[in-house]
Write a protein that holds these residues in place. Structure first.
Motif, PDB file in Angstrom:
ATOM      1  N   SER A  92       2.556   5.622   4.455  1.00 36.63           N
ATOM      2  CA  SER A  92       1.412   4.840   4.923  1.00 36.63           C
ATOM      3  C   SER A  92       1.425   4.659   6.436  1.00 36.63           C
ATOM      4  O   SER A  92       0.372   4.496   7.055  1.00 36.63           O
ATOM      5  CB  SER A  92       1.396   3.460   4.254  1.00 36.63           C
ATOM      6  N   PHE A 119      -7.246   3.384   5.352  1.00 39.72           N
ATOM      7  CA  PHE A 119      -7.084   2.140   4.608  1.00 39.72           C
ATOM      8  C   PHE A 119      -6.870   0.915   5.494  1.00 39.72           C
ATOM      9  O   PHE A 119      -7.613  -0.071   5.378  1.00 39.72           O
ATOM     10  CB  PHE A 119      -5.975   2.247   3.573  1.00 39.72           C
ATOM     11  N   MET A 177      -0.238   5.074   0.865  1.00 34.47           N
ATOM     12  CA  MET A 177      -1.265   6.037   1.226  1.00 34.47           C
ATOM     13  C   MET A 177      -0.608   7.326   1.701  1.00 34.47           C
ATOM     14  O   MET A 177       0.523   7.316   2.201  1.00 34.47           O
ATOM     15  CB  MET A 177      -2.166   5.465   2.326  1.00 34.47           C
ATOM     16  N   MET A 203      -5.611   9.322   4.117  1.00 31.65           N
ATOM     17  CA  MET A 203      -5.771   7.982   3.541  1.00 31.65           C
ATOM     18  C   MET A 203      -5.051   6.936   4.391  1.00 31.65           C
ATOM     19  O   MET A 203      -5.506   5.792   4.511  1.00 31.65           O
ATOM     20  CB  MET A 203      -5.207   7.944   2.115  1.00 31.65           C
ATOM     21  N   SER A 204      -3.930   7.330   4.986  1.00 36.67           N
ATOM     22  CA  SER A 204      -3.121   6.397   5.764  1.00 36.67           C
ATOM     23  C   SER A 204      -3.884   5.845   6.956  1.00 36.67           C
ATOM     24  O   SER A 204      -3.701   4.686   7.335  1.00 36.67           O
ATOM     25  CB  SER A 204      -1.843   7.089   6.256  1.00 36.67           C
ATOM     26  N   SER A 249       0.834  -1.200   0.000  1.00 36.43           N
ATOM     27  CA  SER A 249       0.000   0.000   0.000  1.00 36.43           C
ATOM     28  C   SER A 249       0.868   1.248   0.000  1.00 36.43           C
ATOM     29  O   SER A 249       1.962   1.261   0.581  1.00 36.43           O
ATOM     30  CB  SER A 249      -0.932   0.025   1.218  1.00 36.43           C
TER      31      SER A 249
END
Length: 418
Positions: free
Chosen positions: A256, A237, A229, A233-234, A227
């Protein structure tokens, strides 16, 4: 929150200037630095971490860098490349700064680099970075320096490491913009070169909050998930992935699981692995002192956004010392920066002939434990492997690496996707 159109003028070192006026020594030269960071919008916390890191280094030296008094002029780009260009023009043409520092997004780096070239203005991308700015196109942008990393630089070692763990098939999900493309590209290249397969690529838009449409499409027979991100977003997700019952190992790009997000995550991320050139859990005296000082000053653990800007200030400091405290002009200043081998918080850092860093890359595992004398168990990015002195070309060599296209949404091609 400040007005997005307003600027913040921070003058440091005033007490020293007053004291100097009563002495016999000549006053120090003024060094004007234009600092561009998001102070409003979804990336505002990143901008705060950036400014805090730079400001902390300044405060530790009473507002002086290399013998020069610093005037730091902070402008809010709202995390938008076009706004960043507007603010850069204001800093250069109205405020007459000696250099620009900052920017967050890779797209901001791509937007500001040609502006710096046009005005022959030093631009230090303390966070904003992109592969081709420091690779195939670096000659177009002779005034940009990157003391941070290029997106694919950390993910090459992570791809190699993933192979060494026995992973064969990985699904990749990454933010759909330049930084996501280039970070995933580096991971895919290294992972597939050692026998692994990327079997699926998923591209959620930058700023996605609901991953519900994407999670059900993840191939069930994959060994792990990669991933990348950024920003909020981190946080979302991994929480939504685990909430959907998917327990596959996650290997993440550094943003991320960076320390800006880690304190707001839950136990669902324990055991997840990521990679970057900095971790707040690096067990060296220098980093421990930095973490404690930063936490005392700002009430939180420093993120890579903080350390990168602290180290950027350190690099400027060392270069100004070599210039005897007087601004030598952008071309000479860049030469001075390139000649410095820095003992930074993150570890040893030097600069290659394309103005990109050579530095340690750390494979990190999220663990919940006390560290550095703090009694309460907290989430930390424990370093489980160090790849020393990693360049942007990994093990490929400069000539071979530059012969291939820049990493993108479509390169390397997803030849194992079905």
């Amino acid at each position: 929150m400040m007005n997005p159109g307003a600027s913040t003028l921070l003058r440091v070192g005033g007490a020293l200037a007053i004291a100097a006026s009563f002495g016999t020594s000549a006053p120090a030269q003024d060094l004007r630095i234009g600092f561009i960071a998001p102070k409003t919008g979804i990336f505002a916390q990143l901008g705060t971490d950036m400014q805090n890191g730079f400001q902390m280094y300044l405060d530790e030296r009473s507002g002086m860098l290399g013998g020069a008094k610093v005037t730091l002029i902070v402008e809010d780009d709202q995390g938008k490349p076009d706004t960043g260009v507007t603010k850069a023009n204001k800093l250069m043409l109205q405020d007459k700064v000696h250099m620009l520092v900052g920017g967050v997004l890779a797209t901001t780096g791509y937007a500001l680099a040609p502006v710096a070239t046009r005005e022959k203005m030093l631009y230090i991308g303390s966070i904003a970075t992109a592969d081709d700015l420091g690779q195939r196109d670096f000659e177009k942008y002779p005034y940009m320096v990157r003391p941070t990393f290029v997106p694919s630089q950390p993910s090459h070692p992570l791809g190699q490491w993933a192979c060494e763990q026995g992973y064969k098939k990985i699904v990749a999900i990454a933010a759909d913009y330049a930084f996501g493309h280039e970070t995933l590209g580096g991971f895919q290249k290294a992972f597939e070169d050692c026998g692994g397969r990327i079997v699926q690529k998923i591209w959620p838009p930058l700023g996605t909050k609901d991953f519900g449409p994407y999670i059900p499409t993840i191939k069930a027979d994959a060994d792990a998930i990669f991933s990348l991100m950024v920003g909020p977003m981190s946080l979302q997700f991994p929480k939504q992935l685990r909430g959907a019952g998917i327990k596959k190992p996650i290997l993440g790009g550094g943003t991320s699981y960076d320390e800006f997000a880690l304190p707001f995550m839950g136990d669902e991320v324990v055991g997840d692995v990521s990679v970057l050139h900095y971790s707040a859990a690096i067990q060296t005296p220098k980093n421990e002192a930095f973490v404690k000082a930063y936490r005392t000053k700002y009430g939180k653990v420093p993120s890579y956004y903080s350390e990168n800007n602290y180290t950027t200030a350190q690099w400027i400091d060392e270069a100004m010392k070599k210039a005897n405290g007087k601004w030598p002009g952008p071309e000479q200043f860049i030469k001075l920066m390139q000649g410095i081998k820095l003992d930074a918080v993150r570890g040893p850092v030097s600069m290659d002939d394309m103005r990109n860093p050579i530095e340690n890359i750390y494979i990190k595992k999220v663990e919940k434990k006390p560290m550095f004398g703090y009694d309460k168990p907290e989430l930390w990015n424990t370093v489980i492997k160090t790849y020393p002195n990693v360049s942007q070309f990994w093990t490929y060599g400069k000539e071979k690496f530059l012969a291939q296209p820049v990493y993108s949404r479509d390169f390397p091609p997803c030849k194992f996707c079905q």
